[in-house]
Design an enzyme around this catalytic site. Sequence first.
Site, PDB file in Angstrom:
ATOM      1  N   GLY A  71      41.169  43.288  45.270  1.00  0.00           N
ATOM      2  CA  GLY A  71      41.017  42.166  46.190  1.00  0.00           C
ATOM      3  C   GLY A  71      41.112  40.812  45.517  1.00  0.00           C
ATOM      4  O   GLY A  71      41.701  39.870  46.072  1.00  0.00           O
ATOM      5  N   ASN A 151      31.268  39.586  53.417  1.00  0.00           N
ATOM      6  CA  ASN A 151      30.742  40.642  52.553  1.00  0.00           C
ATOM      7  C   ASN A 151      29.233  40.616  52.396  1.00  0.00           C
ATOM      8  O   ASN A 151      28.641  41.580  51.928  1.00  0.00           O
ATOM      9  CB  ASN A 151      31.399  40.562  51.165  1.00  0.00           C
ATOM     10  CG  ASN A 151      31.239  39.194  50.539  1.00  0.00           C
ATOM     11  OD1 ASN A 151      31.662  38.191  51.109  1.00  0.00           O
ATOM     12  ND2 ASN A 151      30.646  39.135  49.368  1.00  0.00           N
ATOM     13  N   SER A 199      41.418  46.054  49.410  1.00  0.00           N
ATOM     14  CA  SER A 199      41.031  46.640  48.126  1.00  0.00           C
ATOM     15  C   SER A 199      40.655  48.098  48.312  1.00  0.00           C
ATOM     16  O   SER A 199      40.070  48.478  49.337  1.00  0.00           O
ATOM     17  CB  SER A 199      39.844  45.864  47.539  1.00  0.00           C
ATOM     18  OG  SER A 199      39.504  46.355  46.261  1.00  0.00           O
ATOM     19  N   THR A 237      53.953  47.739  35.079  1.00  0.00           N
ATOM     20  CA  THR A 237      54.116  49.145  35.437  1.00  0.00           C
ATOM     21  C   THR A 237      53.072  49.548  36.473  1.00  0.00           C
ATOM     22  O   THR A 237      51.881  49.262  36.317  1.00  0.00           O
ATOM     23  CB  THR A 237      53.974  50.041  34.193  1.00  0.00           C
ATOM     24  OG1 THR A 237      54.981  49.683  33.246  1.00  0.00           O
ATOM     25  CG2 THR A 237      54.116  51.511  34.555  1.00  0.00           C
ATOM     26  N   CYS A 327      29.613  40.306  42.795  1.00  0.00           N
ATOM     27  CA  CYS A 327      30.085  39.416  41.725  1.00  0.00           C
ATOM     28  C   CYS A 327      29.006  38.445  41.269  1.00  0.00           C
ATOM     29  O   CYS A 327      29.112  37.839  40.215  1.00  0.00           O
ATOM     30  CB  CYS A 327      31.309  38.631  42.197  1.00  0.00           C
ATOM     31  SG  CYS A 327      32.686  39.670  42.713  1.00  0.00           S
TER      32      CYS A 327
END
Length: 383
Positions: A71, A151, A199, A237, A327
């Site tokens: 996210g 959130n 996410s 990648t 966070c």
Amino acid sequence: MNRIYLDHAASTPMHPEVAQTMMDIMTGQFGNASSVHAFGRDAKRTVSAARDAVAASLGCKPEEIIFTSGGTESDNLALFGTATADGRTSGHIITTAIEHHAVLHACDELEKAGYEVTYVPVNGFGRVNPADIEAAIRPDTFLISMMYANNEVGVIQPVQEVGQIAREHGIIFHVDAVQAFGHISIDCENLPIDLLSVSGHKINGPQGVGALYIRQGTRIQPLMHGGLQEKKRRAGTENIAGITGLAKAASLANASIGERRAHDTALRQTLLKALETSLGSDEFIINGDPEYFVPNVLNISFPGIGTETMLMNLDMEGIAAASGSACTSGSLELSHVLQAMDLPEDVLNSAIRFSFGLGNTTEEMEYTAKKIETIWKRLRTRY
């Protein structure tokens, strides 16, 4: 001791089918999707199939999906990528005061670079008024960024209304749907949005993988430079196992949104009813909008008992909850979301976020309420 995980808004347990799908890839496929030999072609087909699945879950075209590391990268690519597209070096952005730090800190950096940002306030329930968004628009406004579901308090924002405003003014509209994905049906084709972030680890998928929907025709400047992956918009990648896990999780979540909502609603109602019985409805406060919310996020204040104290005591009882965003919940900073809601100090300083989902039961909710009652009675008698 029973261990109860009520922090699904931070990260969810992986669905067994997702884990098995990823294991199949990790043990049976190791080619680089950019290679032209058979191993590479197999890998490319796997990535393409995953893109198709994620696109189906979001109601968009496969070519409109870019895989990212999660996210945060999706939000950053949306903001920085739009801000610097077509050689732009300045301009005006509108966001809200309750965004995730992946958006707020990106806006901080853009302000340092010379862009201007307006942070629109929310009401006491944590919801944005679309009229305030429209009033903030200037001639040089090129981007509006707003989350779908918050959130910390679970409040659903007026995405349809704000998106329509953005369309009418010719402004790009980005939606951070990390907490909404899997809980709200999303149809990017028919929603008035241009960019949307999701996410994997919020929908019982793997950590470290996400996606950004980019409506066809929307200009984005890449943040990463290297190979030609993701149509030159995100070099590197591909994380094939992670991407496959995201796709499987998205398909499972999309197919069971109704069941998930009913399950989460039952958990929410059980916890609240048990708290009303044990504490009384006057002893706790529900933070957020009573009408517009995702049922799996429940933010409750217990005035008189500090957030950190309650969390520590719950943890000692084997119950994992949070003070807000994963966070920042490790710090002692007050929630910027609750501050933006202008809540009373005793409510602000005693808020706990309970978030639930796969694996949780109503019995766990009743057990949690009993432990809260025990903690509440012990701590309140000290004052």
